[in-house]
Design a protein around this motif. Sequence first.
Motif, PDB file in Angstrom:
ATOM      1  N   HIS A 156       5.467   7.630   6.863  1.00 39.42           N
ATOM      2  CA  HIS A 156       6.740   7.193   6.542  1.00 39.42           C
ATOM      3  C   HIS A 156       7.175   7.502   5.335  1.00 39.42           C
ATOM      4  N   GLU A 157       8.588   7.973   4.879  1.00 37.82           N
ATOM      5  CA  GLU A 157       8.996   7.934   3.407  1.00 37.82           C
ATOM      6  C   GLU A 157      10.151   7.080   3.411  1.00 37.82           C
TER       7      GLU A 157
ATOM      8  N   SER B 127       1.392   5.976   7.136  1.00 38.19           N
ATOM      9  CA  SER B 127       1.616   6.440   5.978  1.00 38.19           C
ATOM     10  C   SER B 127       2.373   7.598   5.792  1.00 38.19           C
TER      11      SER B 127
ATOM     12  N   LYS C 179       0.912  -1.250  -0.129  1.00 40.43           N
ATOM     13  CA  LYS C 179      -0.015   0.079   0.158  1.00 40.43           C
ATOM     14  C   LYS C 179       0.745   1.220   0.038  1.00 40.43           C
ATOM     15  N   HIS C 180       2.113   1.054   0.428  1.00 47.15           N
ATOM     16  CA  HIS C 180       2.997   2.204   0.580  1.00 47.15           C
ATOM     17  C   HIS C 180       3.967   2.398  -0.574  1.00 47.15           C
TER      18      HIS C 180
ATOM     19  N   LEU D  43       7.150   4.349  -0.834  1.00 45.70           N
ATOM     20  CA  LEU D  43       8.029   4.164   0.174  1.00 45.70           C
ATOM     21  C   LEU D  43       9.241   3.710  -0.117  1.00 45.70           C
TER      22      LEU D  43
END
Length: 534
Positions: free
Chosen positions: A241-242, A239, A184-185, A188
């Motif tokens: 977080h990169e 959500s 979903k990320h 990321l």
Amino acid sequence: MVELFRPLTFIGAIIYFYMSTKHALHMFQQNRYELPRYMYWMKTQWQNEKRACIDLFIKESLLIGIFIITTVLHINTAILLGLNIAAMIVLTYLNIIQEKTAHYIKPLVMTARVKRQLIVMQILNIVYMLGVINYVGEKYWALWIVLGSLLQWVFIIPMFLICEPVEKLVRQYYINDAKKILRKHNSLKIVGITGSFGKTSSKHILQEILAERYYSLMTPASFNTPMGITITIRNDLQSIHEVFICEMGADKVGEIDYLTKFVRPQYGVLTSIGPQHLQTFHSLENIINEKFKIIENLPQDGIGFLNYDNEYIRNYQVKNPCKIVTFGLENSNVDFYATNIYYTPNGSVFDCVIYGKEKIHFETRLLGKHNITNILSAVAVGYHMGISTEQLQEAVRHVKYVEHRLQVKKDGGVTWIDNAFNSNPVGADMSLEVMKMMPGRRIVITPGLIDLGDKQDEYNKRFGSHMIGCVDEVYLVGVNQTKAIVEGLKESGFDMENVYVCPNVQDAFNQVRLRAKVGDTILLENDLPDAFNK
């Protein structure tokens, strides 16, 4: 009366077995819930600790004595069973007192998994006692209860075979859920880090660097297994977080391959390759091939970061067309290298040359060449992820000690260098190199190195031989565990009057504290879990 004492004996035996069950599960947990590893540990325990096994049997002598006395005197069944119950009450009480006063380096963690295992172990104990009651004469019950207490170590095997299918289903459910969360990320950035050593320190340093620009998450502590990574993703990944920095550990073939396909990093860092976990990897070639999965499983547009000081890494032909970035201390023919290195009791200073053009000066409180190598790996990743020169310098300047990894502590004028976490041959040598540069009297406390299979004695002997000129006093923990170190010390010409062999780590600490003076430097090299601290 006999009819009453039979069920009481049964219940008493199950309660009495509990402490032995708990101890066996404790050692199974310290062997990572892996049956082959536990079986190997059991084998070495019997070879090295026959006296301890005999002492355990002597502890049960109260029940054995009751059997002998009641057999010789022909005491009736009711009294015999009553005496058995009384003996189990006394022994259970003594075991509880002993457990409360015991000092464990790494106590048993009562996870949900351990609780399930405990239930199965108790069911096995019930089946065992039902067999004793139904098929063994009552005058022999005391002997069979003693045997049952000792059999807890063996019951780990059927318990594992019963529990493992369930544990696999539980693990797979949570791992699949973690995979869904990761997918979903979409944006990321994921950095995978592995190596025979240095991965945890590199991870912490990289987290400090990337936090200068990104909202970054790293796997905590040594959460580098499928379940540790899964827990981190499910509990901590948000959500916002990169970047996700994922430490990946392995002690057998297939684990890095599995983890990289699970997490799918775009950046891969290989910190080192060396002789660690040989007991389960079986060969250095297997270690090399497995560790390189973190690079070879990267996407073609990914970036791999390799420590070219390591000959095994330097000589390997990578089977992936992705970009490769190299770093190191000993070879200037790399993309990132350190020069002008200088150590003090307060840390290290050095210059980093980037692609032969740019030179950046760094200061850090961390000690040791391997920590500078770890910093280089993190600087290389940060540089390629857009971290500025000023941000790199600031982050490295404020990097904290990673707990138990050459962590410097001051105590009453004495400097402690804590390198207690799972030492390895290369890391141990680097620790000695740091000690060689320290002023004043230099002292080391160590139980030696473990998990090195058939080469364990060879590496421990070499470790001992390398101490001369680096330390002045040696405190060894465990008579059997450190025999090879003593051999190495003797062969190197070390002054054996300054070598002390202690029965346990607490005794070693007590002796050192009594003798320590202002200006001394004390290295704590490795701190074995209870299963290996002999």
